[in-house]
Design an enzyme around this catalytic site. Sequence first.
Site, PDB file in Angstrom:
ATOM      1  N   GLY A   1       4.311   4.016   8.741  1.00  0.00           N
ATOM      2  CA  GLY A   1       3.536   3.223   7.952  1.00  0.00           C
ATOM      3  C   GLY A   1       4.071   1.701   8.163  1.00  0.00           C
TER       4      GLY A   1
ATOM      5  N   CYS B   1       1.782  11.189  15.202  1.00  0.00           N
ATOM      6  CA  CYS B   1       1.887  11.829  16.415  1.00  0.00           C
ATOM      7  C   CYS B   1       2.527  13.231  16.188  1.00  0.00           C
ATOM      8  CB  CYS B   1       2.656  11.237  17.579  1.00  0.00           C
ATOM      9  SG  CYS B   1       2.644  11.986  19.033  1.00  0.00           S
TER      10      CYS B   1
ATOM     11  N   ASP C   1       8.969   0.312   0.518  1.00  0.00           N
ATOM     12  CA  ASP C   1       9.425   0.785  -0.404  1.00  0.00           C
ATOM     13  C   ASP C   1      10.854   0.471  -0.600  1.00  0.00           C
ATOM     14  OD1 ASP C   1       6.864   2.082  -0.719  1.00  0.00           O
ATOM     15  OD2 ASP C   1       7.933   4.076   0.041  1.00  0.00           O
TER      16      ASP C   1
ATOM     17  N   ARG D   1      -6.821  -0.716 -18.899  1.00  0.00           N
ATOM     18  CA  ARG D   1      -7.241  -0.486 -17.783  1.00  0.00           C
ATOM     19  C   ARG D   1      -6.152  -0.063 -16.561  1.00  0.00           C
ATOM     20  NH1 ARG D   1     -11.111  -1.139 -20.391  1.00  0.00           N
ATOM     21  NH2 ARG D   1     -12.947  -2.710 -20.028  1.00  0.00           N
TER      22      ARG D   1
ATOM     23  N   THR E   1      18.115 -25.626  -6.713  1.00  0.00           N
ATOM     24  CA  THR E   1      17.389 -26.652  -5.951  1.00  0.00           C
ATOM     25  C   THR E   1      16.907 -26.017  -4.704  1.00  0.00           C
ATOM     26  OG1 THR E   1      18.073 -28.548  -4.813  1.00  0.00           O
ATOM     27  CG2 THR E   1      19.955 -26.903  -5.158  1.00  0.00           C
TER      28      THR E   1
ATOM     29  N   GLY F   1      15.563 -31.579   1.558  1.00  0.00           N
ATOM     30  CA  GLY F   1      16.583 -31.155   1.726  1.00  0.00           C
ATOM     31  C   GLY F   1      17.692 -31.931   1.630  1.00  0.00           C
TER      32      GLY F   1
ATOM     33  N   GLN G   1       6.486 -29.043  -1.228  1.00  0.00           N
ATOM     34  CA  GLN G   1       7.888 -28.105  -0.960  1.00  0.00           C
ATOM     35  C   GLN G   1       8.266 -27.455  -2.118  1.00  0.00           C
ATOM     36  OE1 GLN G   1      10.224 -29.737   2.607  1.00  0.00           O
ATOM     37  NE2 GLN G   1       9.110 -31.411   1.691  1.00  0.00           N
TER      38      GLN G   1
END
Length: 942
Positions: free
Chosen positions: A204, A268, A345, A472, A712, A758, A851
């Site tokens: 996958g 395959c 997963d 639902r 931060t 930063g 940011q």
Amino acid sequence: MSGETVHGISCYSVVANTEDTYNQTLDFYQKLGFKKVASFGTSDSDNARVCNESLREDWMHVAGNNSAESVTIKFRLVPGELSLSPAAEDSEWRGQKSSLVFYYPNLLDLLKQLSADAIKYQAFPNEKKPDEVYVEDPLGNLIGFSDRYNPFAHANLKKSEESGAASNLESGLATPVVETLKKATTSDKPAGVKKKIAVMTSGGDSPGMNAVVRAVARIAIHRGCDAFAIYEGYEGLVQGGDMIKQLQWGDVRGWLAEGGTLIGTARCMAFRERPGRLRAAKNLISAGIDSIIVCGGDGSLTGADIFRSDWPGLVKELEDTKAITPEQAKLYRHLTIVGLVGSIDNDMSSTDVTIGAFSSLHRICEAVDSISSTAISHSRAFIVEVMGRHCGWLAVLAALATGADFVFIPERPAEVGKWQDELCNSLSSVRKLGKRKSIVIVAEGAIDSELNHISPEDIKNLLVERLHLDTRVTTLGHVQRGGIPCAYDRMLATLQGVDAVDAVLASTPDTPSPMIAINGNKINRKPLMEAVKLTHEVADAIEKKQFAHAMELRDPEFADYLHTWEGTTFIEDESHFVPKDERMRVAIIHVGAPAGGMNSATRAAVRYCLNRGHTPLAIDNGFSGFLRHDSIHELSWIDVDEWCIRGGSEIGTNRDTPDLDMGFTAFKFQQHKIDALIIIGGFEAFTALSQLESARVNYPSFRIPMAIIPATISNNVPGTEFSLGCDTCLNAVMEYCDTIKQSASASRRRVFVCEVQGGRSGYIATVGGLITGASAIYTPEDGISLDMLRKDIDHLKATFALEAGRNRAGQLILRNECASKVYTTEVIGNIISEEAHKRFSARTAVPGHVQQGGNPTPMDRARAARLAMRAIRFFETCRANDLGNDPSSAVVIGIRGTGVSFSSVADVENNETEIEMRRPKNAWWRDMHNLVNILAGKTFAD
């Protein structure tokens, strides 16, 4: 003409008119033993030895015993030049074209090598006893080989040996081509023949696979190897032919931002049988490949290891049936396999996280966040099914990150006959508090304790019948696999791809196939089949109802996150309360700039406090709000219900510290009977905690347990490897840079200089550069010099010249806001524009406070909840042991590796902190800077 005669050949030049033929020609001559000694681009047009019309030049050299016997060839890329027509196959080539003839003493060895590489040739007088051999290079130039060192000689080398004249000639007088091909019979690889490494994606698809292919291709080329892609997974390996293609440096340009896998994946069945694996082996040997890096799940990696164990028998069978030559059989007698785990997963043992898992979690949380608004509007319940047949990682993390009311996973099954009551009681209790929505997360492999499958429809019917809720069902399905990879997956895939190439080069025939893992924030190599075996043990344990053992086989973080969700979800159960004399009034304050995860941490702290019988207090607007306006109030369960998905700070934050008035701060602590304090914030929060701890000697009200949860975007708080908000910031920077890079690519010849935040920490610039494919990064740690700028501009000139206006040709430079006071973002942009001489243009971009991000990422939400809950547990331990005045009761709660650490703020400040620069002394991410340069092609271009 008169004067000195010609003494020898200075050089020989060949011209290609397309980059494909140019690269093929370089590869052709490298196989003959030529070594690259110089590279030039359009920026070197002032060099008189470089053709003005060349977009690119590479000079290759082969050394003889003296300068007269050496050969240099100049390869030139000049678009528009005419190409040579191939010689007619049914005629004698040496009579049709001019040729360059090399000396080679053993032509029989040469013929074997040419046959192995599927290169057409003509031998004279015959193939059994050749005196001359001719081939055409990819440009149509006729290249000859002769075993006569002197063309006027009547005797060839074999005859000369009888008179003792061969001793010098056999050592490779004119060219190391002799040594290159002669060693093929005595070593695994002929000298001068590159190692060929193939990469394939299987099973996958998962976000981040393209980043793996990009990293493998570029690092392989950087390490002097040839990189190949096997298209369509094992199906392409069995089919061969065009399914196995060589990757050039530019072929993977722009792949970082692409989801799925661009080289394809397919099931395959043929590869599961020996005849299919036999064809696969033949295809690999024909392509000269003996190393494969496989990115896929446990099934794909198991298949690869089986292929390796079968390899010697497959090679022998191919040799016996004369499908390959004995020389090929000897050359390719070993196969190297390296595994990378690409799985949404996160179900592979021996690694903390798999490539694609966090991107999938992003998709799930985006969907649940969106569902929440309509659920609240209609007061509905939603059952959301997520992937995870044998692993509940996605379900647990999604439940924690979105504040889900209930979760079903295979590792901890619901108790048969009781889970219905537990679910209904849980949902009805929060509804009574005024909650209008109910979210239940169900893993597709959810079961009860008797292994009966629990389906979303079962849960829906239960809620409708018992609670009369409008319910639902939403099955996310393959939406979870889609979209672009998140910042973490790009970083993880790149780092693991790099290590996979190094693992190939370090591998020996006796080395077990390695799996590249990440453990404790470090890239490690684990035995592949041991990891697969442990993974299968989880499913076996579940089948045997050994659920505790199944949990033990998962990484420690998984259980911690599950306990965090339980501790912050269920309504106050008095059976979990601590004794009355140990209950505390816990204050929570935000200090510093806003960061994603602050609200998530506050919500988790409040709910766990209530679950343990404590009283949570919120201090509004930081220390200044506390001191000036007495802004403090209790928080209830429902007050913080939606906070886990909200960005910013719901209780307000600023950069003020308690030294505004330390005495008045102590009075306020005493007035409100604060028994413990959580400070959530950045370096200012760290400073605040340090000030409070130091003031204990004078103010008894500070002799309480205190902790900072680092939050931060700068990730500059010492005592932790990650701060809350830095992942949210990286994803915001990534999305912003992807957008401007797309604009730059559309303009073909444009570079953007992007300024990122930063402070004096280069974390965002460095990791941001790695995940966006930046050409250069500038950080405060390294600064900016004029020489640095000159080299980067030269690199940009060469890059734009080589790309010749192709798609995805935009370039990006990231500059930290504090990298230099002189070379500002605007100045750098102007310098680049001036030096470009209109060959390309430069623009600047400043994302600013964008940011900080919108909603925090799932990673920041989950980390926030985990750290907050551990903070309350820490306070309880300190209270029970009367450690309020001990230095160990004022701590930085951080993440080191996969564990949660508690470090005394005094020790951290003294041993791990650059106070003036406001950052840690040692940054684990610094080595990524060099990797950014390599992947940008700087070292390669040099």
